[in-house]
Design a protein around this motif. Structure first.
Motif, mmCIF file in Angstrom:
data_model
loop_
_atom_site.group_PDB
_atom_site.id
_atom_site.type_symbol
_atom_site.label_atom_id
_atom_site.label_comp_id
_atom_site.label_asym_id
_atom_site.label_seq_id
_atom_site.Cartn_x
_atom_site.Cartn_y
_atom_site.Cartn_z
ATOM 1 N N CYS A 101 76.371 -30.887 32.623
ATOM 2 C CA CYS A 101 76.145 -31.925 31.609
ATOM 3 C C CYS A 101 77.219 -32.020 30.523
ATOM 4 N N GLN A 121 76.897 -33.396 27.773
ATOM 5 C CA GLN A 121 76.309 -33.475 26.434
ATOM 6 C C GLN A 121 75.945 -32.111 25.838
ATOM 7 N N TRP A 172 68.378 -33.601 23.874
ATOM 8 C CA TRP A 172 67.579 -32.591 23.178
ATOM 9 C C TRP A 172 67.060 -31.573 24.184
ATOM 10 N N LEU A 182 63.449 -37.034 27.273
ATOM 11 C CA LEU A 182 63.695 -36.396 25.973
ATOM 12 C C LEU A 182 63.718 -34.885 26.077
ATOM 13 N N GLY A 183 63.615 -34.367 27.313
ATOM 14 C CA GLY A 183 63.591 -32.915 27.499
ATOM 15 C C GLY A 183 62.171 -32.383 27.599
ATOM 16 N N ASN A 206 60.949 -39.454 32.465
ATOM 17 C CA ASN A 206 61.875 -38.839 33.414
ATOM 18 C C ASN A 206 62.139 -37.384 33.036
ATOM 19 N N HIS A 207 61.883 -36.511 33.964
ATOM 20 C CA HIS A 207 62.175 -35.092 33.763
ATOM 21 C C HIS A 207 62.437 -34.541 35.154
ATOM 22 N N ILE A 216 69.735 -33.369 41.146
ATOM 23 C CA ILE A 216 71.178 -33.627 41.314
ATOM 24 C C ILE A 216 71.661 -32.877 42.541
ATOM 25 N N ASN A 273 70.532 -37.969 41.972
ATOM 26 C CA ASN A 273 71.830 -38.082 41.300
ATOM 27 C C ASN A 273 72.890 -37.354 42.108
ATOM 28 N N VAL A 333 78.207 -36.272 38.653
ATOM 29 C CA VAL A 333 79.385 -36.931 38.067
ATOM 30 C C VAL A 333 80.172 -35.804 37.401
ATOM 31 N N ALA A 348 72.858 -41.420 39.405
ATOM 32 C CA ALA A 348 74.238 -41.182 38.978
ATOM 33 C C ALA A 348 75.158 -41.039 40.188
ATOM 34 N N LEU A 375 74.473 -42.489 30.754
ATOM 35 C CA LEU A 375 74.240 -42.029 29.375
ATOM 36 C C LEU A 375 75.587 -41.932 28.662
HETATM 37 N N1 SAM Z 1 68.044 -33.778 27.734
HETATM 38 C C1 SAM Z 1 67.003 -34.215 28.558
HETATM 39 C C2 SAM Z 1 66.798 -33.318 29.747
HETATM 40 O O1 SAM Z 1 67.748 -32.720 30.230
HETATM 41 O O2 SAM Z 1 65.668 -33.214 30.210
HETATM 42 C C3 SAM Z 1 67.151 -35.643 29.050
HETATM 43 C C4 SAM Z 1 68.516 -36.194 29.451
HETATM 44 S S1 SAM Z 1 69.345 -35.413 30.825
HETATM 45 C C5 SAM Z 1 70.964 -36.057 30.661
HETATM 46 C C6 SAM Z 1 68.624 -36.217 32.239
HETATM 47 C C7 SAM Z 1 69.143 -35.846 33.620
HETATM 48 O O3 SAM Z 1 70.418 -36.419 33.844
HETATM 49 C C8 SAM Z 1 69.352 -34.389 33.964
HETATM 50 O O4 SAM Z 1 68.167 -33.738 34.281
HETATM 51 C C9 SAM Z 1 70.257 -34.470 35.158
HETATM 52 O O5 SAM Z 1 69.497 -34.520 36.356
HETATM 53 C C10 SAM Z 1 71.012 -35.792 34.954
HETATM 54 N N2 SAM Z 1 72.438 -35.571 34.700
HETATM 55 C C11 SAM Z 1 72.999 -35.107 33.572
HETATM 56 N N3 SAM Z 1 74.338 -34.995 33.684
HETATM 57 C C12 SAM Z 1 74.648 -35.400 34.932
HETATM 58 C C13 SAM Z 1 75.872 -35.496 35.659
HETATM 59 N N4 SAM Z 1 77.032 -35.136 35.128
HETATM 60 N N5 SAM Z 1 75.827 -35.969 36.911
HETATM 61 C C14 SAM Z 1 74.645 -36.319 37.472
HETATM 62 N N6 SAM Z 1 73.461 -36.248 36.842
HETATM 63 C C15 SAM Z 1 73.454 -35.772 35.585
#
Ligand code: SAM
Ligand code: DTB
Ligand code: SF4
Length: 330
Positions: A76, A78, A118, A147-148, A167-168, A208, A238, A241, A279, A307
């Protein structure tokens, strides 16, 4: 193996049975291992039984709180632990969210998904998101939030605000999970999913692939999703990425045909779920996306951004839909 015995070992008939526990990892592995044409034919047959094969649902994503996340998810951009160039931003205003929802609706999306970087929301943050949910509903869209982790009582509050989907993701199989995330367990996620389900919110849960996992890991993820009682209404698949600065940057890319196989396995094992080609579409050829739709994908993220990373722009997707004779699901 002849077709009859193959069908038996792979649990034929499970697509019309509510007993999804029949899909063991071994059974899903058998699906993965079957000849590509057999797998796709079967997945497409299941798909046609339950859905209009030429209609694809469109969800638009908005990151309402970007960056600075305390978690260590290795994929991730983020996470605050990795230098990826994603800044820690404030929660968006209600006006910004409403404007984005209006635009998504005008472009043809039917669902609007709000994501926050979060570990989970604090009460004050949850209340702000609840206002956003009300505002997005007022624009005439279905609502989704990611939102986690949710604490006891938080899902009920989101439900009361009118949230349709949460979504989780399980993300990956229990065995591989520890190599990707150490700051929260898969059991934590399962607990949040149970809270969402109990509150009467539709569950959006997937994972993923392309993280360097084995086929068995992918099969175990699909089996685990299919064994949920009931299985999720919506299953995002997903493709990683790869973002520079994250630990998974530089992972050997997944063979695109293996991505198609994963979609097919999700469709066969969760016949009535919306399977989302999520994704990774920006890096995917049109031909591979077409195979995913044939294999049972019937939902996409729509709009030029996921995102924090890119997604095909609206014009590109409209052209692809026209080429394939697809139309947005109403
Ligand atoms: N922070 C919260 C969480 O993790 O539950 C919500 C947002 S999080 C970005 C949501 C989902 O996006 C992750 O569980 C993951 O499956 C997907 N995700 C995040 N980064 C990704 C990436 N680089 N490539 C593909 N899917 C990704
Ligand atoms: C999901 O399974 N995929 C979406 C959504 N749920 C929130 C997120 C994809 C994020 C891709 C990386 C990014 O753009 O930051
Ligand atoms: Fe944080 Fe979610 Fe990214 Fe994990 S996936 S680092 S919890 S934003």
């Amino acid at each position: 193996m002849d077709t009859a015995s193959y069908n038996e070992s792979a649990g034929v008939g499970a697509d019309s049975s509510p007993r999804n526990e029949r899909w063991s990892t071994r059974h899903v592995e058998d699906l993965f291992d079957s000849p590509f044409n057999d797998l796709l034919h079967r997945a497409h047959t299941v798909h046609r039984r339950h859905f209009d094969p030429n209609a694809v649902q469109l969800s638009t994503l908005l990151s309402v709180k970007t960056g600075g996340c305390p978690e260590d998810c290795a994929y991730c951009p983020q996470s605050a632990r990795y230098r990826t160039g994603v800044a820690d931003e404030e929660l968006l205003s209600l006006e910004q969210v409403s404007a984005a929802a209006r635009l998504a609706k005008a472009n043809g999306a039917t669902r609007f998904c709000m994501g926050a970087a979060w570990r989970g929301p604090r009460q004050r943050e949850l209340e702000r998101v609840m206002e956003m949910v009300r505002a997005v509903r007022a624009e005439g869209l279905e609502t989704c939030a990611t939102l986690g982790l949710l604490k006891e009582g938080q899902a009920e509050q989101l439900k009361a605000a009118g949230l349709d989907y949460y979504n989780h993701n399980l993300d990956t199989s229990p065995e591989f999970y520890g190599e990707i995330i150490t700051t929260r367990t898969q059991d934590d996620r399962v607990q949040t999913l149970a809270r969402v389900r109990r509150a009467g919110i539709h569950v959006c849960c997937g994972g993923i692939i392309g993280m360097g996992e084995t086929r068995r890991t992918r099969a175990a993820l699909i089996a685990q999703l299919a064994a949920m009682e009931p299985y999720p209404e919506s299953v995002p698949i997903n493709n990683l990425v790869q973002v520079e600065g994250t630990p998974l940057h530089g992972t050997a890319p997944l063979d695109p045909l293996e991505f198609v196989r994963t979609i097919a396995c999700a469709r066969i094992t969760m016949p009535k779920a919306m399977v989302r080609l999520s994704a990774g579409r920006e890096a995917m050829s049109e031909a591979i996306q077409a195979l995913c739709f044939f294999a049972g994908a019937n939902s996409i993220f729509y709009g030029e951004k996921l995102l924090t990373t890119g997604n095909p722009d609206v014009e590109q997707d409209r052209a692809l839909f026209a080429k394939l004779g697809l139309r947005p699901r109403q």
